[in-house]
Design a protein around this motif. Structure first.
Motif, PDB file in Angstrom:
ATOM      1  N   ALA A 128       0.831  -1.208   0.000  1.00 45.33           N
ATOM      2  CA  ALA A 128       0.000   0.000   0.000  1.00 45.33           C
ATOM      3  C   ALA A 128       0.867   1.260   0.000  1.00 45.33           C
ATOM      4  O   ALA A 128       0.538   2.250  -0.655  1.00 45.33           O
ATOM      5  CB  ALA A 128      -0.941   0.003   1.202  1.00 45.33           C
ATOM      6  N   HIS A 132       1.090   3.941  -3.126  1.00 50.22           N
ATOM      7  CA  HIS A 132       0.758   5.350  -2.882  1.00 50.22           C
ATOM      8  C   HIS A 132       1.883   6.266  -3.349  1.00 50.22           C
ATOM      9  O   HIS A 132       1.649   7.279  -4.007  1.00 50.22           O
ATOM     10  CB  HIS A 132       0.464   5.586  -1.396  1.00 50.22           C
ATOM     11  CG  HIS A 132       0.144   7.004  -1.082  1.00 50.22           C
ATOM     12  ND1 HIS A 132       1.094   7.889  -0.614  1.00 50.22           N
ATOM     13  CD2 HIS A 132      -1.000   7.715  -1.218  1.00 50.22           C
ATOM     14  CE1 HIS A 132       0.539   9.078  -0.443  1.00 50.22           C
ATOM     15  NE2 HIS A 132      -0.744   9.002  -0.801  1.00 50.22           N
ATOM     16  N   SER A 169      -2.023   2.842   5.163  1.00 50.72           N
ATOM     17  CA  SER A 169      -2.899   3.934   4.718  1.00 50.72           C
ATOM     18  C   SER A 169      -2.211   5.264   4.962  1.00 50.72           C
ATOM     19  O   SER A 169      -1.679   5.510   6.056  1.00 50.72           O
ATOM     20  CB  SER A 169      -4.227   3.908   5.474  1.00 50.72           C
ATOM     21  OG  SER A 169      -4.921   2.711   5.192  1.00 50.72           O
TER      22      SER A 169
END
Length: 189
Positions: A128, A132, A169
């Motif tokens: 992740a 990103h 995240s």
């Protein structure tokens, strides 16, 4: 122990390697050392002086050894520094000949990786995070990652400093106060 039997070393020697008390030869190179030979700090330093830095590969700490072999297979260790803190537990700073600095906890788990040249191996990072960064900073490389209890801090080659939670995240950019605090921590270490 089964691991000791497989490696053909005594349980006591194995324990000393696993807990960063002794080195184990991973690759003797062209030296007279023997693969899986166990050495104390003095013997290790004598071998480095006798055979030259980078002429053989030795390590300590199971998790640290696995991390180095998995994510930096061609790199050679140039220095290991043991940091014994008064109030905190001992940690270990490992410098590789390519300029990479890796910090390990007393349990042998990496806590920080900084690459002066190149970038932090993607295999060390959560997918992740790499996705990103690739999407939002396509021309930047990840130069540093710091693993914290709350998540990850990333420094990019364009000097952006980013925060991610434990699942990867994105949580935003590091504030000036967080960056200043990190710099102070590095100066006092």
């Amino acid at each position: 122990s089964r691991i000791g039997l497989i490696l053909d070393i005594s349980p006591r020697q194995l324990e000393r390697v696993l807990y960063f008390a002794t080195y184990i030869v991973l690759d003797p190179g062209e030296t007279k050392l023997v693969k899986q030979q166990v050495m104390n700090e003095q013997e290790y330093q004598q071998a480095v002086q006798e055979y030259g830095e980078g002429s053989f590969k030795a390590g300590m700490g199971a998790e640290a050894i696995k991390t180095l072999d998995t994510h930096f297979p061609k790199a050679k260790i140039s220095m290991i520094k043991v940091d014994r803190h008064l109030l905190k537990k001992t940690d270990y700073d490992v410098k590789l000949t390519n300029g990479t600095k890796i910090e390990f906890s007393n349990k042998g788990k990496w806590t920080s990786v900084e690459c002066k040249k190149g970038e932090v191996p993607a295999s060390l990072l959560l997918k992740a995070i790499t996705r990103h960064v690739a999407k939002n900073y396509p021309d930047a490389k990840i130069r540093k990652v710091k693993k914290k209890v709350s998540g990850y801090e990333i420094r990019l080659s364009d000097n952006n400093e980013l925060k991610y939670d434990l699942l990867g995240s994105f949580k935003g950019h590091l504030s000036k106060a967080e960056i200043d605090n990190e710099t102070e921590d590095e100066v006092t270490d």
